[in-house]
Motif scaffolding. Structure first.
Motif, PDB file in Angstrom:
ATOM      1  N   PHE A   1     -15.025   4.555  22.519  1.00 15.05           N
ATOM      2  CA  PHE A   1     -16.451   4.100  22.587  1.00 15.05           C
ATOM      3  C   PHE A   1     -16.885   2.818  21.582  1.00 15.05           C
ATOM      4  N   HIS A   2     -16.741   1.848  21.902  1.00 16.61           N
ATOM      5  CA  HIS A   2     -17.503   0.705  21.106  1.00 16.61           C
ATOM      6  C   HIS A   2     -18.872   0.275  21.613  1.00 16.61           C
ATOM      7  N   TRP A   3     -19.806   1.182  21.753  1.00 20.47           N
ATOM      8  CA  TRP A   3     -21.361   0.781  22.029  1.00 20.47           C
ATOM      9  C   TRP A   3     -21.818   0.662  23.270  1.00 20.47           C
ATOM     10  N   ASP A   4     -20.685   0.597  24.409  1.00 23.51           N
ATOM     11  CA  ASP A   4     -21.444   0.287  25.608  1.00 23.51           C
ATOM     12  C   ASP A   4     -21.432   1.658  26.658  1.00 23.51           C
TER      13      ASP A   4
ATOM     14  N   ARG B   1     -19.258 -16.921  15.068  1.00 21.58           N
ATOM     15  CA  ARG B   1     -17.903 -16.989  15.373  1.00 21.58           C
ATOM     16  C   ARG B   1     -17.108 -16.311  14.389  1.00 21.58           C
ATOM     17  N   PHE B   2     -16.509 -15.119  14.702  1.00 16.39           N
ATOM     18  CA  PHE B   2     -15.592 -14.339  13.847  1.00 16.39           C
ATOM     19  C   PHE B   2     -14.115 -14.438  14.332  1.00 16.39           C
ATOM     20  N   GLY B   3     -13.867 -15.332  15.128  1.00 21.00           N
ATOM     21  CA  GLY B   3     -12.451 -15.296  15.801  1.00 21.00           C
ATOM     22  C   GLY B   3     -11.281 -16.095  14.862  1.00 21.00           C
TER      23      GLY B   3
ATOM     24  N   THR C   1      -9.504  -1.044  10.291  1.00 20.32           N
ATOM     25  CA  THR C   1      -9.579  -1.453  11.883  1.00 20.32           C
ATOM     26  C   THR C   1     -10.429  -2.708  12.225  1.00 20.32           C
ATOM     27  N   GLU C   2     -11.109  -2.884  11.146  1.00 20.14           N
ATOM     28  CA  GLU C   2     -11.949  -4.503  11.266  1.00 20.14           C
ATOM     29  C   GLU C   2     -12.010  -5.056   9.779  1.00 20.14           C
ATOM     30  N   ASN C   3     -12.053  -6.270   9.665  1.00 20.28           N
ATOM     31  CA  ASN C   3     -12.222  -7.064   8.654  1.00 20.28           C
ATOM     32  C   ASN C   3     -12.205  -8.639   8.696  1.00 20.28           C
TER      33      ASN C   3
ATOM     34  N   VAL D   1     -11.282   2.306   9.076  1.00 18.00           N
ATOM     35  CA  VAL D   1     -12.339   1.515   8.093  1.00 18.00           C
ATOM     36  C   VAL D   1     -12.300   0.307   8.408  1.00 18.00           C
ATOM     37  N   ASN D   2     -13.805  -0.065   8.906  1.00 15.64           N
ATOM     38  CA  ASN D   2     -14.202  -1.418   9.065  1.00 15.64           C
ATOM     39  C   ASN D   2     -14.990  -1.917   7.862  1.00 15.64           C
ATOM     40  N   TYR D   3     -14.521  -2.813   7.088  1.00 12.10           N
ATOM     41  CA  TYR D   3     -15.309  -3.424   5.984  1.00 12.10           C
ATOM     42  C   TYR D   3     -15.506  -4.925   6.262  1.00 12.10           C
TER      43      TYR D   3
ATOM     44  N   LEU E   1     -19.036 -12.301  21.981  1.00 15.87           N
ATOM     45  CA  LEU E   1     -20.548 -11.972  21.858  1.00 15.87           C
ATOM     46  C   LEU E   1     -20.814 -11.091  20.607  1.00 15.87           C
ATOM     47  N   GLU E   2     -21.587 -11.660  19.761  1.00 13.49           N
ATOM     48  CA  GLU E   2     -21.944 -11.063  18.412  1.00 13.49           C
ATOM     49  C   GLU E   2     -22.989 -10.301  18.806  1.00 13.49           C
ATOM     50  N   TRP E   3     -23.149  -9.416  19.773  1.00 18.09           N
ATOM     51  CA  TRP E   3     -24.064  -8.477  20.092  1.00 18.09           C
ATOM     52  C   TRP E   3     -25.373  -9.280  20.305  1.00 18.09           C
TER      53      TRP E   3
ATOM     54  N   LEU F   1     -14.787   6.941  18.179  1.00 20.48           N
ATOM     55  CA  LEU F   1     -16.161   6.155  18.304  1.00 20.48           C
ATOM     56  C   LEU F   1     -15.758   5.217  17.369  1.00 20.48           C
ATOM     57  N   ASN F   2     -16.447   3.843  17.362  1.00 19.88           N
ATOM     58  CA  ASN F   2     -16.477   2.902  16.688  1.00 19.88           C
ATOM     59  C   ASN F   2     -17.892   2.904  15.889  1.00 19.88           C
ATOM     60  N   GLU F   3     -17.968   3.210  14.738  1.00 20.48           N
ATOM     61  CA  GLU F   3     -19.079   2.887  13.657  1.00 20.48           C
ATOM     62  C   GLU F   3     -20.119   3.700  14.360  1.00 20.48           C
ATOM     63  N   PRO F   4     -20.039   4.958  14.374  1.00 15.15           N
ATOM     64  CA  PRO F   4     -21.449   5.776  14.530  1.00 15.15           C
ATOM     65  C   PRO F   4     -22.741   5.258  13.811  1.00 15.15           C
ATOM     66  N   TRP F   5     -22.465   4.780  12.574  1.00 14.02           N
ATOM     67  CA  TRP F   5     -23.715   4.502  11.798  1.00 14.02           C
ATOM     68  C   TRP F   5     -24.627   3.361  12.366  1.00 14.02           C
ATOM     69  N   VAL F   6     -23.677   2.500  12.900  1.00 15.48           N
ATOM     70  CA  VAL F   6     -24.241   1.112  13.719  1.00 15.48           C
ATOM     71  C   VAL F   6     -25.178   1.463  14.819  1.00 15.48           C
ATOM     72  N   VAL F   7     -24.485   2.544  15.653  1.00 15.53           N
ATOM     73  CA  VAL F   7     -24.855   2.794  16.882  1.00 15.53           C
ATOM     74  C   VAL F   7     -26.428   3.468  16.471  1.00 15.53           C
TER      75      VAL F   7
ATOM     76  N   GLY G   1     -24.798 -13.661   6.730  1.00 13.83           N
ATOM     77  CA  GLY G   1     -25.711 -13.410   5.407  1.00 13.83           C
ATOM     78  C   GLY G   1     -24.845 -12.283   4.768  1.00 13.83           C
ATOM     79  N   TRP G   2     -23.663 -12.117   4.771  1.00 18.01           N
ATOM     80  CA  TRP G   2     -22.982 -11.065   4.033  1.00 18.01           C
ATOM     81  C   TRP G   2     -22.318 -11.687   3.032  1.00 18.01           C
ATOM     82  N   GLU G   3     -22.419 -11.108   1.745  1.00 16.28           N
ATOM     83  CA  GLU G   3     -21.791 -11.531   0.650  1.00 16.28           C
ATOM     84  C   GLU G   3     -19.877 -11.385   0.831  1.00 16.28           C
TER      85      GLU G   3
HETATM   86  C1  BGC Z   1     -18.430  -4.074  14.826  1.00 14.47           C
HETATM   87  C2  BGC Z   1     -18.141  -5.561  15.897  1.00 14.47           C
HETATM   88  C3  BGC Z   1     -19.057  -6.603  15.164  1.00 14.47           C
HETATM   89  C4  BGC Z   1     -18.474  -6.850  13.862  1.00 14.47           C
HETATM   90  C5  BGC Z   1     -19.344  -7.960  13.039  1.00 14.47           C
HETATM   91  C6  BGC Z   1     -18.745  -4.591  13.507  1.00 14.47           C
HETATM   92  O1  BGC Z   1     -19.821  -3.934  12.902  1.00 14.47           O
HETATM   93  O2  BGC Z   1     -17.703  -3.290  15.261  1.00 14.47           O
HETATM   94  O3  BGC Z   1     -18.460  -5.056  17.135  1.00 14.47           O
HETATM   95  O4  BGC Z   1     -18.619  -7.494  16.110  1.00 14.47           O
HETATM   96  O5  BGC Z   1     -18.830  -5.731  13.063  1.00 14.47           O
HETATM   97  O6  BGC Z   1     -20.694  -7.870  13.122  1.00 14.47           O
END
Ligand code: BGC
Length: 454
Positions: free
Chosen positions: A118-121, A412-414, A348-350, A288-290, A403-405, A162-168, A321-323
């Motif tokens: 589950f990544h938010w959809d 662009r994060f790619g 799992t993300e950076n 951990v997504n950081y 698509l950054e939501w 789940l991916n990032e329940p806090w953001v959900v 806008g992230w340091e």
């Molecule tokens: C999410 C990604 C998102 C990324 C950058 C994470 O919170 O899992 O879907 O694109 O951060 O904002």
């Protein structure tokens, strides 16, 4: 030396709605994101995931690209409404077939899949029944998870619930900036609790059906006080409890942080004790997504936490806008080990959004800021390993610009550039840098001449 263990998993990550496109193809049902992007004014420039990176149709080419970059692993998410168009009930074989093909293609190319359930959809049909606010969602989620465990566990060895329940809950139920777009402080704790119950029921289902590893992915943003005044220290504790401990304390310690009641006041429910026995299911790894840290100051007028972030005048900030603060990644991995025990961890993300042009006509995208971001964050991971933390892998966010939501295609994060007019892919310089890091198991992090640490 900055050499990583031979077994270290080097990968890149994406999520279904952000890259796939063709959201209703082959019998899929609509998700809450399909709905959200169709509500005027909710996403930047009215951008939608209707086409996105067209990965649903270009999957084989994208896996070939991963192979060319030398990636050893790929973290993707599965769109619930492709598998169960109504969110429950009949399985849509054609949707499932897409992920079977993806997994098979990855394995044929020697790339280890990590699947996120589950990544938010969320399927829109389930949102119509209350979505994460309905206690029954835990059974719906476990049933959906079981379909995938039965079908793919012979090939997928790493599962994230789940991916990032806090953001959900923060974006979807407290501030309304993400689907389903609610803004209600009474709903947010309820959604959080049922996300945790859902995660736990899926883990239980995995123990009955699966043979490998299942974990949870959280986003952690370490909080540092702006000063040592009691007010700022208390504000930092609230911010940290809300974002970093709200999910991990129940999963590893069987209770919520005590600050939650202080934050939510009358909106914080008393939960039945037996829920915590369920939520506290042992997991095999933590993802951990950081991205950044936060320096926190008390601000009485600020809803809901009475905290504000303090901008660092000397720091580099990304396009979101992230340091840029690599030390925070070491601090995070060490903090998790110290507080929750010696569980295997994956980053799992950076990654970072920096400006890149919409087209890459010369066939090259120079992105030196992103290269420096990766260099210093990978060094930060290595530093944590040197301190004895069991970090088993790293996934760059993201493989592709996507698509950054609600920010649409503007960020662009790619490591691979996508021209959203032609859908052409061009590996950025950062992709080549990352390929060298992977090929040398991190050795080039030490041998190249970096700029000063941010
Ligand atoms: C999410 C990604 C998102 C990324 C950058 C994470 O919170 O899992 O879907 O694109 O951060 O904002």
């Amino acid at each position: 030396m900055t050499t990583f263990p031979t077994s270290f998993l080097w990968g890149a990550a994406t999520s279904a709605y952000q890259i796939e496109g063709s959201p209703l193809a082959d019998g899929a049902g609509p998700s809450i994101w399909h709905r959200f992007v169709r509500t005027p004014g909710l996403t930047k420039d009215g951008d939608t995931g209707d086409v996105a990176c067209d990965h649903y149709r270009r999957m084989a080419d994208d896996v070939a690209l991963m192979k060319r970059l030398g990636l050893k692993a790929y973290r993707f998410s599965i769109a619930w409404a492709r598998i169960l168009p109504e969110g429950r009930g009949a399985v849509n074989e054609r949707g499932l077939a897409f992920y079977e093909r993806l997994v098979d293609t990855l394995l044929e190319n020697g790339i280890e899949p990590m699947a996120t359930l589950f990544h938010w959809d969320l399927p829109a049909a389930l949102d119509d029944r209350g979505g994460w606010l309905n206690p029954e969602v835990a059974d719906w989620f476990a049933d959906y998870a079981s379909v995938l465990f039965r079908r793919l566990d012979d090939r997928v060895k790493l599962w994230a619930t789940l991916n990032e329940p806090w953001v959900v809950t923060d974006g979807g139920y407290l501030h309304g900036t993400l689907a389903p777009g609610h803004k209600n402080r009474f709903e947010a704790p309820i959604a959080s609790h049922h996300l945790l119950r859902s995660h736990a029921k899926a883990v239980q289902a995995y123990r009955a059906l699966g043979h490998h590893q299942v974990g949870l992915v959280v986003n952690i943003e370490p909080k540092y006080p702006a000063s040592t005044t009691p007010l700022d220290l208390a504000a930092t504790r609230r911010a940290e409890a809300y974002m970093n401990r709200q999910y991990l304390d129940p999963v590893f310690r069987g209770r919520y942080p005590e600050e939650m009641k202080e934050i939510f006041g009358e909106a914080w429910p008393d939960w039945p004790e037996q829920d915590f026995a369920l939520i506290r299911q042992p997991i095999d790894f933590l993802g951990v997504n950081y991205y950044t840290r936060n320096v926190v100051r008390h601000e009485e007028t600020s809803w809901l936490l009475k905290t504000v972030p303090v901008r660092q005048t000397q720091a580099t900030y990304t396009e979101t806008g992230w340091e840029v603060f690599p030390q925070g990644l070491t601090d995070t991995l060490v903090w998790i080990r110290n507080r929750y025990g010696d569980i295997p961890q994956y980053v799992t993300e950076n990654g970072a959004a920096f400006y890149d042009p919409p087209a890459a006509p010369s066939g090259r995208v120079a992105d030196p800021l992103r290269i420096e971001y990766y260099r210093w964050h990978l060094r930060a991971v290595h530093a944590a390993i040197e301190q004895g933390v069991d970090v088993r892998g790293y996934f760059a966010w993201s493989l592709l610009d996507n698509l950054e939501w609600s920010l649409g295609y503007s960020k662009r994060f790619g490591i691979v550039h996508v021209n959203f007019e032609t859908l052409e892919r061009t590996p950025k310089d950062s992709a080549k840098f990352y390929a060298d890091v992977v090929a040398s198991r991190g050795a080039v992090l030490a041998t190249t001449e970096p700029r000063d640490a941010p």
